[in-house]
Design an enzyme around this catalytic site. Sequence first.
Site, short mmCIF file in Angstrom:
data_model
loop_
_atom_site.label_atom_id
_atom_site.label_comp_id
_atom_site.label_asym_id
_atom_site.label_seq_id
_atom_site.Cartn_x
_atom_site.Cartn_y
_atom_site.Cartn_z
N ASP A 24 0.87 -1.15 0.00
CA ASP A 24 0.00 0.00 0.00
C ASP A 24 0.92 1.22 0.00
O ASP A 24 1.96 1.21 0.65
CB ASP A 24 -0.83 -0.05 1.29
CG ASP A 24 -1.93 0.97 1.30
OD1 ASP A 24 -2.42 1.29 0.22
OD2 ASP A 24 -2.27 1.45 2.39
N THR A 31 0.38 4.82 0.75
CA THR A 31 0.33 5.73 1.88
C THR A 31 0.54 4.97 3.19
O THR A 31 -0.10 3.97 3.44
CB THR A 31 -1.01 6.47 1.92
OG1 THR A 31 -1.21 7.11 0.66
CG2 THR A 31 -1.03 7.49 3.03
N ASP A 53 -2.43 -0.32 5.97
CA ASP A 53 -2.87 0.18 7.27
C ASP A 53 -4.28 0.75 7.19
O ASP A 53 -4.83 1.18 8.19
CB ASP A 53 -1.91 1.25 7.81
CG ASP A 53 -1.87 2.48 6.92
OD1 ASP A 53 -2.43 2.44 5.81
OD2 ASP A 53 -1.27 3.49 7.33
#
Length: 826
Positions: free
Chosen positions: A337, A339, A582
């Site tokens: 991912d 970010t 996250d």
Amino acid sequence: MTQRALDSSGEQTSGSPRPAKIDAGAELDPVHPVELPPSGHPDATGLTTAEVAERVARGEVNDVPVRSSRSLTEIVRANVFTRFNLIIGVLWVIMLFVAPIQDSLFGFVIVANTGIGIIQEWRAKKTLDSLAVIGEAKPTVRRDGKAAEISTHEIVLGDVVELGPGDKVVVDGTVAEADSLEIDESLLTGEADPVLKRPGDPVMSGSFVVAGGGAFTATKVGREAYAAQLAEEASRFTLVHSELRSGISTILKYVTWMMVPTAIGLIISQLVVKDNNFKDSVARTVGGIVPMIPEGLVLLTSVAFAIGVVRLGRKQCLVQELPAIEGLARVDVVCLDKTGTLTEGGMDITEVRPLGGSDEAYVHQVLRSLGSSDPRPNASLQAIIDAYPAGGEGGGKGWTVTDAMPFSSARKYSGAAFTETDGTPSAWLLGAPDVLLPDGDGTLTEIEHLNEQGLRVLLLARVRGELDAPGAADGAEPTALVVLEQRLRPDAGETLAYFAQQNVATKVISGDNAVSVGAVAGKLGLAGAENTLDARRMPTDPDEMATAMEENAVFGRVTPQQKRDMVAALQSRGHTVAMTGDGVNDVLALKDADIGVSMGSGSEATRAVAQIVLLNNSFATLPSVVAEGRRVIGNITRVATLFLTKTVYSVLLAILVVCFQVEYPFLPRHLTLLSTLTIGVPAFFLALAPNKERAQPHFVRRVMRYAIPSGVIAAAATFTTYLVARHHYSGPGALEAETSAATLTLFLVSMWVLAIIARPYTWWRIGLVAAMGLGFLIVLVVPWLQDFFALKLVGTTMPWGAVGIAVAAAALLEFSWRLVGRRFGA
């Protein structure tokens, strides 16, 4: 802990702080209480301290005993009460009655091994438990008119629990307040689409918030909650369900099958056919049975895993499921991912470009009002709030929020409606330009140039109709571009380079624009970063999707469901996939990946489904986890060959003894000495050594390819020496001399197996092999050790003959190992 919220790219990053924590029980933090806003709902202020105490007294508390590890009782039971410990225990008791203490040494070794296993797993348990407390979800509840964070197990029946994007629903309840609240229940029901919740609707534990916010009243707590049993089982520390451990179980099953008939034949041969001293026959029978059992293999595997947990714990890495260490060692594709992984959570506005002659001051006022409209700003909106704070120039005073639309990963935009100072209504959208603008729009070319620089661009657009009207985004009028700069993680480049060196393919999967993500990845040195693909043009056929995944490295505008499909497509091609993330939009993919890795500051939902949680939020920790997994599985594969070589030669020696109707050549003390010097001590050091080789599949086959020829050669060489010695020696003491010669050959052949397994050599590996050889030499030359182990070489002809046979066997070992390596690969 910080509230998590989705930003406009589909990623999830830190937002505004959550209310302060409270201590165990019902006491609120007197220093940082958070006053609640007025609400018309009767439960808005939550329970009082007295009501909480009353419910605790009645047992209406969320007391599900979720554990991260086995209890001490379970650890002791698992290490002590094993099938082979039972067999060895019975044989040990027998030997204590019929033979000198030195023939019972194997029993003391087992006691020591079991103790080591218990201590190491207890250390791992304490590490896991302490890390689990650090990473525990802290839901926000309302009590005495204030909001505060408490532990999940402190929630009582009737508590009002607040929800925000990324929050996990920890108990069953009924929605009390809803602000465009969307909840994903796919992990419970299998239904992929989020469900819009309104006051009065039920919510189930195990689901999680994907957009909006609100609060719910707990109606079922503890074991009555829908997902309580599932959550308890899923988060329990386990030593099972891994290829390594299931492979060892398979090996032990085969060993048992071989051992039982061989042992029976040996017992009959030594006690019935040979008319020897009864106690000596019993001792030699036990000496033949004990080495068939690879008793140290299970212990060493548990110790290696446990030490791995402790090592990773020191680096703030919580391993929620132990086989995850092994699984990450097998990974050949890592899906990242962007970010929170490649970039840090925060962003900065670098420029605001009005479009179509829009007034710049008016645009700033719109942005300021949008920032004030969301009580849970995400990273993008937080950057806008920082640049245009409420009360600044222009102020936006008098603008009243009449409607709000929280960000959704599926929509890729958020919005708000206002009544302006002069009473004029207006509605605005803020989100991905390539979603809000039609294909071919000239503004997209301008945006493309910004994306190529690695900048993130949001479009502010005016909506003429209702904010939530169907197709509202289709007719939106572009008003301004908001250009954001992302902060790169300083350690991300080194981590990507590590994966490239280890031949692990890296795929960046993001909700942001593909070109922008590719530019960020390129700045960090990701190989193939120029190969970008917009997921909206991703083929839906699984096979075609798998091809696209293998050919490209960066994917943008990916929806949560597509992330899940991408993981499945890679797995369909035989890849072992790790997924890091996250955000709440990563949950489905994390759940389906072979290994899910979550950041410690990630949403409660991502931490709940991930096998590994990086509590320090550092992507740079991941190479340590991979290295630990490779160390464990690579070294266990090596030392398993040592243990199973012993099993193979022990079984074959017993069979040869039965077939040739001769005394078994060894007493238990001889094989205890050999096992300690050629297997036990060196295996312990080799199992904990660094090992960077990627784990290979088919553990059982790989081990047995080497163990079987090694065991056959060792048994043949040893029995040849024994038969030659039987013809060479005669008279009193002949059996002891024959045993000594056979022991010398077996030791030298076993040492050569150890020398092969210890490769590639380093100074300490050479020292380890040399120390084991020196230990055996000391036994042969020190008189009292000769007597203790009943080892004394007689004459020179036969001992040198034993050495010659061992040298020939060593040459055959080298040939067989190289042949296996060429035919099947190392």
